[in-house]
Structure formats: structure tokens, C-alpha cells
Design a protein around this motif. Structure first.
Motif, PDB file in Angstrom:
ATOM      1  N   UNK A 158       0.826  -1.209   0.000  1.00  0.00           N
ATOM      2  CA  UNK A 158       0.000   0.000   0.000  1.00  0.00           C
ATOM      3  C   UNK A 158       0.864   1.264   0.000  1.00  0.00           C
ATOM      4  N   UNK A 159       0.294   2.345  -0.549  1.00  0.00           N
ATOM      5  CA  UNK A 159       1.001   3.611  -0.638  1.00  0.00           C
ATOM      6  C   UNK A 159       0.457   4.603   0.390  1.00  0.00           C
ATOM      7  N   UNK A 160       1.359   5.433   0.882  1.00  0.00           N
ATOM      8  CA  UNK A 160       0.961   6.503   1.789  1.00  0.00           C
ATOM      9  C   UNK A 160       0.348   7.670   1.024  1.00  0.00           C
ATOM     10  N   UNK A 161       0.720   7.805  -0.237  1.00  0.00           N
ATOM     11  CA  UNK A 161       0.157   8.852  -1.086  1.00  0.00           C
ATOM     12  C   UNK A 161       0.281   8.425  -2.540  1.00  0.00           C
ATOM     13  N   UNK A 162      -0.713   8.784  -3.329  1.00  0.00           N
ATOM     14  CA  UNK A 162      -0.683   8.593  -4.776  1.00  0.00           C
ATOM     15  C   UNK A 162      -0.894   9.940  -5.431  1.00  0.00           C
ATOM     16  N   UNK A 163      -0.018  10.298  -6.340  1.00  0.00           N
ATOM     17  CA  UNK A 163      -0.175  11.500  -7.159  1.00  0.00           C
ATOM     18  C   UNK A 163      -0.607  11.066  -8.557  1.00  0.00           C
ATOM     19  N   UNK A 164      -1.774  11.552  -8.963  1.00  0.00           N
ATOM     20  CA  UNK A 164      -2.268  11.305 -10.323  1.00  0.00           C
ATOM     21  C   UNK A 164      -2.873  12.612 -10.806  1.00  0.00           C
ATOM     22  N   UNK A 165      -2.012  13.527 -11.209  1.00  0.00           N
ATOM     23  CA  UNK A 165      -2.449  14.898 -11.471  1.00  0.00           C
ATOM     24  C   UNK A 165      -2.486  15.183 -12.968  1.00  0.00           C
ATOM     25  N   UNK A 166      -3.608  15.775 -13.389  1.00  0.00           N
ATOM     26  CA  UNK A 166      -3.782  16.196 -14.778  1.00  0.00           C
ATOM     27  C   UNK A 166      -3.675  15.029 -15.754  1.00  0.00           C
ATOM     28  N   UNK A 167      -4.172  13.887 -15.316  1.00  0.00           N
ATOM     29  CA  UNK A 167      -4.245  12.698 -16.169  1.00  0.00           C
ATOM     30  C   UNK A 167      -5.701  12.361 -16.470  1.00  0.00           C
ATOM     31  N   UNK A 168      -6.520  12.387 -15.424  1.00  0.00           N
ATOM     32  CA  UNK A 168      -7.914  11.986 -15.577  1.00  0.00           C
ATOM     33  C   UNK A 168      -8.692  12.874 -16.544  1.00  0.00           C
ATOM     34  N   UNK A 169      -8.217  14.091 -16.786  1.00  0.00           N
ATOM     35  CA  UNK A 169      -8.913  14.977 -17.718  1.00  0.00           C
ATOM     36  C   UNK A 169      -8.896  14.414 -19.141  1.00  0.00           C
ATOM     37  N   UNK A 170      -7.992  13.493 -19.428  1.00  0.00           N
ATOM     38  CA  UNK A 170      -7.921  12.885 -20.754  1.00  0.00           C
ATOM     39  C   UNK A 170      -8.768  11.616 -20.852  1.00  0.00           C
ATOM     40  N   UNK A 171      -9.360  11.181 -19.709  1.00  0.00           N
ATOM     41  CA  UNK A 171     -10.150   9.957 -19.675  1.00  0.00           C
ATOM     42  C   UNK A 171     -11.635  10.299 -19.672  1.00  0.00           C
ATOM     43  N   UNK A 177      -4.761  15.065  -6.965  1.00  0.00           N
ATOM     44  CA  UNK A 177      -5.177  15.143  -8.368  1.00  0.00           C
ATOM     45  C   UNK A 177      -4.980  16.562  -8.888  1.00  0.00           C
ATOM     46  N   UNK A 178      -5.247  16.751 -10.175  1.00  0.00           N
ATOM     47  CA  UNK A 178      -5.012  18.042 -10.808  1.00  0.00           C
ATOM     48  C   UNK A 178      -6.073  19.081 -10.482  1.00  0.00           C
ATOM     49  N   UNK A 179      -5.756  20.344 -10.758  1.00  0.00           N
ATOM     50  CA  UNK A 179      -6.615  21.456 -10.353  1.00  0.00           C
ATOM     51  C   UNK A 179      -7.981  21.446 -11.038  1.00  0.00           C
ATOM     52  N   UNK A 180      -8.098  20.818 -12.209  1.00  0.00           N
ATOM     53  CA  UNK A 180      -9.369  20.814 -12.928  1.00  0.00           C
ATOM     54  C   UNK A 180     -10.096  19.483 -12.813  1.00  0.00           C
ATOM     55  N   UNK A 181      -9.652  18.636 -11.899  1.00  0.00           N
ATOM     56  CA  UNK A 181     -10.238  17.305 -11.771  1.00  0.00           C
ATOM     57  C   UNK A 181     -11.044  17.200 -10.474  1.00  0.00           C
ATOM     58  N   UNK A 182     -12.215  16.599 -10.551  1.00  0.00           N
ATOM     59  CA  UNK A 182     -12.987  16.300  -9.346  1.00  0.00           C
ATOM     60  C   UNK A 182     -13.717  14.982  -9.554  1.00  0.00           C
ATOM     61  N   UNK A 183     -13.978  14.298  -8.449  1.00  0.00           N
ATOM     62  CA  UNK A 183     -14.535  12.953  -8.528  1.00  0.00           C
ATOM     63  C   UNK A 183     -15.839  12.850  -7.747  1.00  0.00           C
ATOM     64  N   UNK A 184     -16.760  13.768  -8.017  1.00  0.00           N
ATOM     65  CA  UNK A 184     -18.076  13.729  -7.379  1.00  0.00           C
ATOM     66  C   UNK A 184     -18.841  12.462  -7.762  1.00  0.00           C
ATOM     67  N   UNK A 185     -18.430  11.821  -8.858  1.00  0.00           N
ATOM     68  CA  UNK A 185     -19.090  10.603  -9.308  1.00  0.00           C
ATOM     69  C   UNK A 185     -18.470   9.351  -8.669  1.00  0.00           C
ATOM     70  N   UNK A 186     -17.519   9.540  -7.731  1.00  0.00           N
ATOM     71  CA  UNK A 186     -16.875   8.394  -7.087  1.00  0.00           C
ATOM     72  C   UNK A 186     -16.873   8.564  -5.569  1.00  0.00           C
ATOM     73  N   UNK A 187     -17.974   9.078  -5.030  1.00  0.00           N
ATOM     74  CA  UNK A 187     -18.021   9.362  -3.592  1.00  0.00           C
ATOM     75  C   UNK A 187     -18.035   8.092  -2.740  1.00  0.00           C
ATOM     76  N   UNK A 188     -18.292   6.953  -3.369  1.00  0.00           N
ATOM     77  CA  UNK A 188     -18.207   5.704  -2.616  1.00  0.00           C
ATOM     78  C   UNK A 188     -16.763   5.245  -2.445  1.00  0.00           C
ATOM     79  N   UNK A 189     -15.840   5.880  -3.173  1.00  0.00           N
ATOM     80  CA  UNK A 189     -14.424   5.511  -3.125  1.00  0.00           C
ATOM     81  C   UNK A 189     -13.572   6.551  -2.404  1.00  0.00           C
ATOM     82  N   UNK A 190     -13.806   7.835  -2.713  1.00  0.00           N
ATOM     83  CA  UNK A 190     -12.970   8.910  -2.176  1.00  0.00           C
ATOM     84  C   UNK A 190     -13.843  10.088  -1.746  1.00  0.00           C
TER      85      UNK A 190
END
Length: 287
Positions: A223-236, A260-273
Motif C-alpha cells: 500500500x502507498x501513503x500517497x498517490x499522485x495522479x495529477x492532470x491525467x484523468x482529464x484525458x479519460x 489530483x489536478x486542479x481541474x479534476x474532481x470525482x463527485x461521481x466516485x463518492x463511494x471511493x474517495x
């Protein structure tokens, strides 16, 4: 008093852009479907000129006569596997610089100061290395406050070319000059007037390896203490985002953080994060 309007200005019709190679809508659609399948990248129709500009260099290098000929090679059983890496690398965006979205790094430092022992961080879109080196410098600065810990950083990216740059850790003066005061001298060795290299202690903290976030199998373990995935999800697209987030969640420690990146939000994944701070998420622990 009645006034007359000036006559309408009629602009001349511009001739179509003359391209070196034929690039049809069908060619573009096939490329869009293939890059989505291979890398999860969703290209909208406005990206046609960008795709032409990125791939035309490969067509020249391979001495082909058209995009149709290039796609025939890409999809062939024998030569396609070799060309696939070049294709994906060409369509991958690698904009990065040291301490990009700087508000994340004090949050990471506080997170690290609250921990001890072996710390693992995953930078899942490492590009040319500025982000994982920024994480390493943040960790060393936090450790200077007396925290006893060992920090290791996994740096992955889809683009194999940028990973080689990151592993070398050599950067131009323009990139180094943007570092916070004193960090260049503490963490980089000057090679010449224009090039600096990350010190061995910094490079040893980071392991670079290729990884495609949409591959069915990931060759990593948490397991990781932190994951950085910034400005990637905007392309998905949304479905791809959810699939990746579902795989991130069990790789994070229960109190781990996802940046995550400044333009990314995960309101559709509230069961996860759930949102913890500005573009910083924590796990929903009922996993």
C-alpha cells in the motif's frame, strides 16, 4: 431620422489547409478509437490538427505516403508492436515543471511528518521527472525536521521516452531556475553552464518504470501513503476514470491521500474517495 446601416463586410472564403499528407476523417476516427483502447485517452473532434502534427513526424521517419499507410503498419501483426510505443508516446502530453500546483507540497510534507518507518509514494504520471523529484525534495525537507523514516517513490508513465529523461535526472537551467530558493544547490549538481543533475541521494529515492493506467494488470504493489495522479484523468472519459479510481483505492493505506489536478474532481466516485482539501482526496474506508 432614419439612418442606414453600413454594408455588411463579406470576408473572402479561405482555401482549405494544404497538408503534406492526406488525413481523412476516417483516419482520425480510427486513431481516436485506438488511442482510447490502448491508453484511455479520449480525443474530441477538435484535436484533429493536433493529432496530425504529432503523427506526421512518424510518417516522415518511416517514409510512408499517407496516414492510411501508417495505420496499416500500426495495425499489422509484425511491425505494429514495434510502432505502438512511438504512436502512444507521440500522442501523450507531458507538460510539467518542478513543484507544479505548489499548494500540494505543504500538505504532503505535513502528511509525511505525521508518519514514521517506511513510506511509499506513487507518482503515476511522472513525465520527465520533475514531479517525482519534487516529491523527493519535499520528503527530504520534511525529514530534516527530525522525522525518522525511509521514503521510496515509484514513478511511472505511459511514455517510455520521458521516463529515460527522468531516470537521468538532468535538467536545463531554465527548469532549475524555477526551483524555490536554495533547492538547486542542495539537491542538484551543476554539470555545465546549462545542465544540472539531481544528486545521487535524490535519484536513489525514485524508481522509474513504464505503466499504462488502462492496462488490465499493473506490475506494482502497495500500500502507498500517497498517490499522485495529477492532470491525467482529464484525458479519460468518466467510465475510464471510475475504473482507475477503483484500482487506486485498495492500493492506498486507509489514511493515505490521493492528489489530483486542479481541474479534476470525482463527485461521481463518492463511494471511493471524499474530498479532504483542495484537489486532495482520502479513501472512504468501507472498502
Amino acid at each position: 431620422m432614419k439612418t442606414s446601416l453600413p454594408p455588411a463586410i463579406v470576408l473572402p472564403k479561405l482555401p482549405p489547409i494544404q497538408r503534406e499528407f492526406v488525413f481523412t476523417d476516417d483516419d482520425f476516427d480510427r486513431i481516436r478509437r485506438f488511442i482510447h483502447q490502448r491508453a484511455g485517452i479520449a480525443l474530441n473532434p477538435s484535436k484533429k490538427d493536433m493529432v496530425y502534427g504529432r503523427l506526421v513526424r512518424r510518417i516522415r521517419t518511416l517514409q510512408l505516403g499517407s496516414f492510411a499507410a501508417y495505420l496499416e503498419l500500426l495495425f499489422s501483426a509484425d511491425r505494429g508492436r514495434e510502432e505502438l510505443e512511438h504512436f502512444v508516446n507521440a500522442l501523450t502530453t507531458n507538460l510539467t515543471y518542478f513543484f507544479r500546483e505548489e499548494h500540494h507540497f505543504p500538505i504532503l510534507a505535513d502528511h509525511l511528518r505525521s508518519r514514521s518507518g517506511d513510506i511509499q509514494i506513487w507518482c503515476s504520471a511522472a513525465s520527465t521527472g520533475e514531479e517525482p523529484y519534487s516529491l523527493a525534495m519535499t520528503a527530504l525537507e520534511a525529514a530534516s525536521s527530525g522525522v525518522r523514516q525511509s521514503v521510496s517513490i515509484l514513478a511511472t508513465d505511459l511514455d517510455t521516452n520521458v521516463l529515460r529523461t527522468g531516470a537521468e535526472g538532468i535538467y536545463g537551467a531554465e527548469a532549475i531556475n524555477k526551483l524555490p530558493s536554495g533547492m538547486a544547490q542542495r539537491y542538484f549538481d551543476r554539470l555545465d553552464e546549462q545542465r544540472w543533475q539531481a544528486k545521487p541521494a535524490l535519484r536513489q529515492m525514485i524508481r522509474f518504470q513504464p505503466l499504462n493506467l488502462v492496462d488490465p494488470q499493473w506490475s506494482i504493489r502497495g500500500p502507498f501513503d500517497a498517490i499522485f495522479c495529477r492532470n491525467v484523468m482529464i484525458y479519460f472519459d468518466r467510465d475510464t476514470q471510475l475504473a482507475v479510481l477503483r484500482r487506486f483505492a485498495p492500493l492506498l493505506k486507509p489514511d493515505g491521500l490521493l492528489f489530483v489536478g486542479h481541474s479534476e474532481n470525482f463527485y461521481h466516485a463518492t463511494d471511493l474517495f471524499r474530498l479532504r482539501g483542495k484537489t486532495v482526496y482520502e479513501r472512504v474506508n468501507a472498502l
